[in-house]
Design a protein around this motif. Structure first.
Motif, mmCIF file in Angstrom:
data_model
loop_
_atom_site.group_PDB
_atom_site.id
_atom_site.type_symbol
_atom_site.label_atom_id
_atom_site.label_comp_id
_atom_site.label_asym_id
_atom_site.label_seq_id
_atom_site.Cartn_x
_atom_site.Cartn_y
_atom_site.Cartn_z
ATOM 1 N N ALA A 1 -35.976 37.524 117.508
ATOM 2 C CA ALA A 1 -35.782 36.156 118.005
ATOM 3 C C ALA A 1 -35.200 36.185 119.410
ATOM 4 N N LEU A 2 -34.290 37.123 119.674
ATOM 5 C CA LEU A 2 -33.705 37.240 121.004
ATOM 6 C C LEU A 2 -34.794 37.545 122.033
ATOM 7 N N GLY A 3 -35.755 38.390 121.660
ATOM 8 C CA GLY A 3 -36.870 38.696 122.554
ATOM 9 C C GLY A 3 -37.688 37.464 122.876
ATOM 10 N N CYS A 4 -37.890 36.591 121.872
ATOM 11 C CA CYS A 4 -38.636 35.345 122.097
ATOM 12 C C CYS A 4 -37.866 34.416 123.041
ATOM 13 N N TYR A 5 -36.566 34.349 122.875
ATOM 14 C CA TYR A 5 -35.730 33.534 123.765
ATOM 15 C C TYR A 5 -35.786 34.079 125.196
ATOM 16 N N PHE A 6 -35.772 35.389 125.321
ATOM 17 C CA PHE A 6 -35.780 36.010 126.650
ATOM 18 C C PHE A 6 -37.100 35.727 127.376
#
Length: 808
Positions: free
Chosen positions: A435-440
């Protein structure tokens, strides 16, 4: 009648004898619309794919042609662009964009069922168009000699393109309608944008009809929109048109002005080609464009504003002559216009070519083997390979990996694809990293403004997301079937950044940072003050050296999770400041030294010699004290290769430095001290590059010294350009009837004739002529100045001497 119709029979006939044809036709000639449709209607080709560089143009051409066919889109005329595919089994003419055509070729290298590929507006020379053309040419030569290719544009360096494609040229002369030119001189280049509102208003006042105004980007469009909105007449509508707009807004901009009203369309170069906006008869051209320029040093692609080429200016002006006679108002003088480059620089020469290298690997070849109109530089290729290795797309032997295949299929930028795929794989070990990758990636793509510290910027969007950010985030969460998390796993942020930008991991150096790719960059003085290591996401500014966003790097976590980024190197260097050898083991990320420890290996001859070679690579051959004398030998060897290339191999300083270990290494085994290295006789080592026969041959054609009639042996000074030089006292060459010859007369010899006190008297390359002419004047003067020396009346037949008369 459209201009293209007059050359249509000629074009069709060319395809009977050639499978590739080059078409040059000006704006408004009908090459993008009438021509492909007529080829279909006349059944010259059963299925055609036409590449359009821009989605807006592709969509409008497809819709226009389907209307001409009186059919819905997806029947005879099809469209295939990103996130929009409207084709069927009945489709015979398919309009596609650049990346789409490349993927079609990768999926089916034979292009089954296709018998013509058209490259429209090829003058734009995008990286994707060059790639697709290279693949199409290879398909044509390897699999499908019946595949036809048509390359066309309004402005082409036709002679060069013909030579590359080995094909005939068909030219369509003249616009549909004439376009007159008006120039508005610009006294301060830095204030060009401030000059645009008055130029647009003047154009509207002087001319009838609607206007198309070309600007570099959205910032300039918004500025001009604000300046014009309250100043234009009541019957004028000001609208905007650029690539990032939604389809409905774009169609509104393209539609004709309402009856009784005029329209001003503020646009980027998205409207430069293959697009007809009804009612436009005035073009106002600022002469600027926004272009991506890849900085090889920092590995950053920067958007810069620069002047357009003359060919692009012609394309823009052509928009005014599509439906009636028009006029173009150009910002700047005619003289400034003429000083512009003739053509825009091809993207392959100024872009990040890592995506092209990847495409070539998927295609099954190396980039250097592709038929490309312009070849990328070796430095650019090396940089691309290095990045693809850090992204695990290529292994250390530059072979495509299984992950590389997966990244290519992902269909987005290789950096971001690598990050997204790897975060999925790391999810079990690092919960929440997906999910952090998607936010980034949503933060990068949405370009919302926020703090430079990435952790803080992401937290703000997590708590109060902006609309643009939310739209991008929703796409990526849906693709990976993820729900919005209850909290962000920001403790893994340095891993996410490292996966996308491994070459931008950075170590503190002075007031700035050193990147893993070896470039130095600067940071905002208030950020990352206590961090020894940071992970940089975005760079820009002057020379791409300003950090725009980054976060502190957890080096221990990165080393645990991403061991492929680290390498071990045994290093032996001579520290000139300390005057001793530095022998240690280093842990590296690219150019970053993460950890060092003393080497446990003994300092043997091989290690010491390599240290000397590394030192010489740093300083060059000028390091040696005897370099001035050695340089003459280098020049002679280089000249010998120029005049006798069949006998002598190329030897220059660049190639010598590249191969130091081979020709110099063996001679350094016994050099133990720095002072010994400085005094090393380089000439002896250089001579071993020639066998005994070539050494004798070199001395014969380019001797170090020339024997003169007095018995003296005089040194010759050589240079890479221009004649060699022989400085000799005049009395010593009496009796010499002609200038000595070098390289059998191929290299001129300039004789500098000196007085007894060794002061220059005469320069000549024709000694015989000098004896017969200017010598008399020299003799008269020298007899009075040097009465004890011999000054004969007939020097060509006199006895040479290096003594005064009394001792002759």
């Amino acid at each position: 009648m459209l201009p293209i119709q007059s050359v249509y029979p000629q074009l069709v006939s060319k395809f009977k004898n050639y499978n590739t044809v080059l078409l040059q036709a000006p704006p408004g000639a009908g090459k993008s619309t009438w021509l492909p449709l007529q080829l279909v209607r006349d059944n010259h080709f059963q299925r055609i794919i036409m590449l359009e560089p821009r989605r807006l143009a592709a969509r409008n051409i497809a819709n226009f042609l389907s209307i001409q066919q009186q059919e819905p889109l997806g029947q005879t005329i099809g469209l295939r662009i990103r996130n929009e595919v409207v084709v069927s089994s009945a489709t015979r003419l398919e309009i596609v964009t650049e990346g789409v055509l490349t993927r079609m070729l990768q999926a089916d290298p034979e292009l089954s069922g296709v018998d013509l590929v058209i490259f429209d507006e090829f003058h734009e020379r995008s990286l994707a168009a060059d790639t697709a053309l290279a693949f199409a040419l290879e398909t044509q030569s390897a699999f499908r000699d019946d595949l036809n290719i048509l390359v066309m544009s309004a402005t082409l360096d036709s002679e060069r393109y013909q030579s590359f494609l080995h094909c005939p040229l068909v030219s369509s002369q003249g616009r549909s309608y004439p376009v007159s030119e008006i120039y508005q001189p610009l006294h301060d280049e830095g204030k060009w944008l401030e000059a645009m509102p008055s130029l647009v208003l003047n154009a509207l006042e002087q001319q009838d009809g609607s206007a198309l105004v070309f600007l570099p980007g959205q910032r300039e469009i918004n500025y001009l929109l604000g300046q014009l909105s309250e100043k234009v007449a009541n019957d004028v509508d000001v609208v905007t048109l650029f690539g990032e707009q939604d389809k409905a807004t774009q169609q509104t901009a393209i539609a004709p002005a309402q009856k009784g009203r005029r329209k001003v369309v503020l646009t980027t170069n998205v409207a430069e080609t293959s697009l007809t906006i009804e009612g436009i008869r005035v073009v106002v051209d600022c002469g600027k464009r926004r272009a991506a320029r890849f900085n090889l040093k920092t590995g950053v692609t920067e958007l810069i504003t620069l002047s357009i080429s003359r060919s692009s200016a012609v394309q823009r002006a052509g928009r005014a002559g599509r439906i009636e006679p028009g006029v173009v108002f150009r910002l700047g003088s005619h003289a400034q216009f003429e000083r512009r480059d003739k053509y825009d620089t091809a993207e392959i020469l100024c872009s990040d070519i890592a995506p092209l290298v990847l495409e070539a690997k998927i295609w099954g070849t190396d980039i250097t083997q592709l038929p490309l109109l312009d070849k990328p530089t070796p430095i650019a290729i090396k940089q691309a390979y290095g990045l693809l290795q850090m992204l695990e797309i290529l292994d250390e032997d530059n072979r495509l990996t299984a992950l590389g295949q997966k990244i290519h299929q992902f269909g987005t930028d290789p950096r971001l694809a690598h990050m997204l795929i790897k975060t999925q794989e790391l999810e079990d070990q690092l919960p929440g990293i997906s999910a952090l990758g998607c936010y980034f990636i949503a933060l990068l793509e949405s370009r919302v403004k926020g703090p430079s510290e990435l952790r803080l910027a992401l937290q703000i969007q997590f708590e109060k997301p902006q609309k643009q950010f939310s739209e991008h985030l929703a796409i990526w969460l849906k693709r990976f079937k993820l729900n919005k998390p209850t909290e962000l796993a920001c403790e893994y942020l340095s891993i996410v950044v490292a996966l996308a930008f491994p070459d931008r991991l950075a170590k503190r150096r002075g007031q700035g940072f050193l990147l893993a790719n070896g470039a130095g960059v600067n940071s905002h003085e208030s950020l990352w003050l206590d961090s020894d290591y940071i992970a940089v996401a975005t760079l820009g500014g002057i020379k791409g050296q300003r950090i725009f966003s980054a976060t502190e790097l957890n080096m221990g976590l990165v080393q645990d999770m991403l061991p492929h980024l680290f390498s071990l190197q045994s290093v032996c260097e001579f520290d000139e400041k300390k005057g001793r050898f530095l022998h240690e083991e280093r842990t590296l990320i690219g150019a970053l030294i993460v950890h060092t420890q003393p080497s446990g290996k003994a300092l043997n001859v091989q290690i010491r010699t390599q240290a000397w070679l590394n030192l010489l690579q740093k300083h060059g051959l000028e390091f040696f004290e005897q370099y001035p004398q050695t340089k003459q030998l280098l020049i002679r060897m280089t000249l010998a290769q120029q005049f006798y290339p069949q006998e002598f191999k190329q030897i220059d300083e660049a190639s010598l430095l590249a191969n130091l270990a081979q020709w110099l290494g063996p001679f350094l085994d016994n050099v133990k001290q720095f002072t010994e290295l400085k005094k090393f006789d380089l000439a002896n080592s250089l001579q071993t590059l020639l066998d005994w026969h070539l050494q004798q041959r070199l001395e014969h054609i380019l001797p170090k010294r020339i024997d003169v009639p007095s018995g003296s042996s005089i040194k010759v000074e050589y240079q890479l350009e221009g004649p060699a030089k022989l400085s000799v006292r005049m009395q010593e060459v009496y009796g010499l009837t002609e200038t000595p010859k070098l390289c059998n007369g191929q290299l001129p010899l300039l004789m500098e004739l000196l007085s007894p006190a060794r002061r220059p008297l005469q320069l000549t390359q024709d000694l015989a002529h000098f004896w017969q002419t200017s010598y008399k004047e020299v003799q008269k003067e020298m007899k009075g100045r040097y009465p004890k020396h011999f000054w004969p009346g007939d020097p060509a037949n006199a006895q040479a001497t290096n003594k005064v008369k009394s001792k002759m």
